[in-house]
Design a protein around this motif. Structure first.
Motif, PDB file in Angstrom:
ATOM      1  N   THR A 165       7.629   5.187  -9.621  1.00  0.00           N
ATOM      2  CA  THR A 165       7.636   3.817 -10.162  1.00  0.00           C
ATOM      3  C   THR A 165       6.257   3.165 -10.184  1.00  0.00           C
ATOM      4  OG1 THR A 165       8.310   3.006  -7.984  1.00  0.00           O
ATOM      5  CG2 THR A 165      10.055   3.332  -9.619  1.00  0.00           C
ATOM      6  N   SER A 166       5.350   3.602  -9.324  1.00  0.00           N
ATOM      7  CA  SER A 166       4.035   2.944  -9.289  1.00  0.00           C
ATOM      8  C   SER A 166       2.917   3.796  -9.872  1.00  0.00           C
ATOM      9  CB  SER A 166       3.680   2.563  -7.848  1.00  0.00           C
ATOM     10  OG  SER A 166       4.599   1.604  -7.370  1.00  0.00           O
ATOM     11  N   SER A 167       2.984   5.114  -9.698  1.00  0.00           N
ATOM     12  CA  SER A 167       1.922   5.977 -10.239  1.00  0.00           C
ATOM     13  C   SER A 167       2.233   6.443 -11.661  1.00  0.00           C
ATOM     14  CB  SER A 167       1.722   7.209  -9.363  1.00  0.00           C
ATOM     15  OG  SER A 167       1.272   6.849  -8.087  1.00  0.00           O
ATOM     16  N   ALA A 168       3.484   6.801 -11.920  1.00  0.00           N
ATOM     17  CA  ALA A 168       3.804   7.401 -13.221  1.00  0.00           C
ATOM     18  C   ALA A 168       3.525   6.493 -14.426  1.00  0.00           C
ATOM     19  CB  ALA A 168       5.236   7.915 -13.231  1.00  0.00           C
ATOM     20  N   ALA A 213       0.812  -1.222   0.000  1.00  0.00           N
ATOM     21  CA  ALA A 213       0.000   0.000   0.000  1.00  0.00           C
ATOM     22  C   ALA A 213       0.843   1.270   0.000  1.00  0.00           C
ATOM     23  CB  ALA A 213      -0.915   0.003   1.217  1.00  0.00           C
ATOM     24  N   ALA A 214       0.420   2.232  -0.791  1.00  0.00           N
ATOM     25  CA  ALA A 214       1.076   3.536  -0.802  1.00  0.00           C
ATOM     26  C   ALA A 214       0.954   4.166   0.589  1.00  0.00           C
ATOM     27  CB  ALA A 214       0.426   4.434  -1.841  1.00  0.00           C
ATOM     28  N   GLY A 215       2.064   4.635   1.132  1.00  0.00           N
ATOM     29  CA  GLY A 215       2.048   5.368   2.399  1.00  0.00           C
ATOM     30  C   GLY A 215       2.140   4.505   3.651  1.00  0.00           C
TER      31      GLY A 215
HETATM   32  O1  LIG Z   1      -3.145   5.162  -7.065  1.00  0.00           O
HETATM   33  C1  LIG Z   1      -2.745   4.607  -6.039  1.00  0.00           C
HETATM   34  O2  LIG Z   1      -3.072   5.029  -4.914  1.00  0.00           O
HETATM   35  C2  LIG Z   1      -1.853   3.408  -6.144  1.00  0.00           C
HETATM   36  C3  LIG Z   1      -0.531   3.627  -5.454  1.00  0.00           C
HETATM   37  C4  LIG Z   1       0.484   3.741  -6.533  1.00  0.00           C
HETATM   38  C5  LIG Z   1      -0.233   3.370  -7.734  1.00  0.00           C
HETATM   39  N1  LIG Z   1      -1.482   3.152  -7.504  1.00  0.00           N
END
Ligand SMILES: O=C(O)[C@@H]1CCC=N1
Ligand SMILES: NC(=O)C1=CN([C@@H]2O[C@H](COP(=O)(O)OP(=O)(O)OC[C@H]3O[C@@H](n4cnc5c(N)ncnc54)[C@H](O)[C@@H]3O)[C@@H](O)[C@H]2O)C=CC1
Length: 265
Positions: free
Chosen positions: A171-174, A96-98
């Motif tokens: 790396t995960s959102s872009a 999870a992000a954060g």
């Molecule tokens: O959008 C999100 O919150 C998740 C975290 C990084 C990518 N997707």
């Protein structure tokens, strides 16, 4: 199930869980999936990925080696409290992000080994760029398990907790930013009269080729210069991007992701 396999429980069965499940080596990991009650989703996952499912994940904890939390950040508080009642030394990983290892350790029994793994959706093709960091109680053997898990879904880098906070956006959102660029280019391509299939082929291969060029470690500016023939057509397009400060737009977009991730804990 072979006893040599590591038994992994996914709590959460959404898009990220499915991307990971698709990417993982089923010869190495025996996968069990649970969620918060959407039984149809679990049945679909069982059929699609040939994994085991459970509607009562808390009763399965004692059989597990690894527990992966593929839940929204805000669901962690409750799940970690529930997990704390039954867990006995299993490795707990969140994607999870954060939600960093400090957060996990403060809500799980003392000494629980925890890790923060930050993949992206290309995990489903074994092409994720994954970041990971460890809590205080992760042995060398458990670190090897984590790397075994994430090497199945692509490339990975071990970084610090703070760096994952800052780089999740990259790396995960872009990847979503790249898909927006692709969407715009596809629309323009289709306007030239080619089919949707042709447009996808043109745009996807152009982006894939550019990514391969980046992997040669030549600087992006140099790669762009090599495309822009002096006095040629590309320079005119780059000038539009530069005049409109594409770099500032990217910084703002990354910063917006970071701010939102910080609010989600
Ligand atoms: O959008 C999100 O919150 C998740 C975290 C990084 C990518 N997707
Ligand atoms: N989608 C992405 O590209 C990435 C997502 N992540 C992280 O992955 C996590 C999940 O994100 P997505 O899969 O995109 O969301 P999603 O909405 O597709 O899936 C969330 C899943 O969690 C389940 N869930 C929610 N609350 C629950 C609870 N209390 N108990 C059990 N299950 C519960 C839902 O039923 C659903 O199956 C998030 O924390 C996100 O930050 C991390 C990297 C990339």
């Amino acid at each position: 199930m072979s006893n040599n396999k590591k038994h992994v429980l996914f709590i959460g069965a959404g898009r990220m869980a499915q991307a990971l499940i698709k990417g993982l080596d089923k010869n190495e990991f025996a996968i069990l999936v649970g969620n918060n009650g959407n039984e149809q989703r679990l049945r679909d996952i069982k059929e699609t990925f040939d994994v085991e499912i459970t509607t009562h994940w808390s009763q399965e904890i004692h059989k597990m080696d690894i527990i992966i939390l593929a839940l929204p950040p805000e669901s962690h508080e409750v799940i970690l409290a529930k997990l704390s009642e039954t867990i006995s030394g299993q490795l707990v990983i969140t994607v999870a992000a954060g939600i960093d290892p400090t957060y996990l350790e403060s809500r799980l029994p003392k000494g629980t080994p925890v890790a923060w793994v930050m993949p992206n959706t290309a995990a489903m093709l074994g092409k994720s760029m994954t970041l990971y960091t460890l809590g205080q109680h992760v042995s060398q053997e458990l670190q090897e398990w984590i790397e075994e898990l994430i090497c199945g879904i692509g490339e990975f880098e071990k970084v610090t907790e703070q760096q994952i906070h800052e780089l999740t956006a990259v790396t995960s959102s872009a990847p979503a930013f790249i898909y927006r660029v692709a969407e715009a280019l596809e629309k323009i391509t289709i306007e030239s009269g080619v089919s949707k299939v042709q447009a996808r082929k043109l745009v996807a291969n152009m982006i894939a080729g550019s990514a391969e060029m980046l992997k040669t470690n030549v600087a992006p500016a140099e790669l762009a210069d090599a495309v822009a023939t002096p006095g040629g057509s590309t320079a005119a397009g780059l000038e539009v991007l530069d005049t409109n400060h594409l770099d500032h737009l990217m910084i703002d977009a990354i910063e917006a992701c970071r701010q939102k991730a910080m609010l989600q804990e």
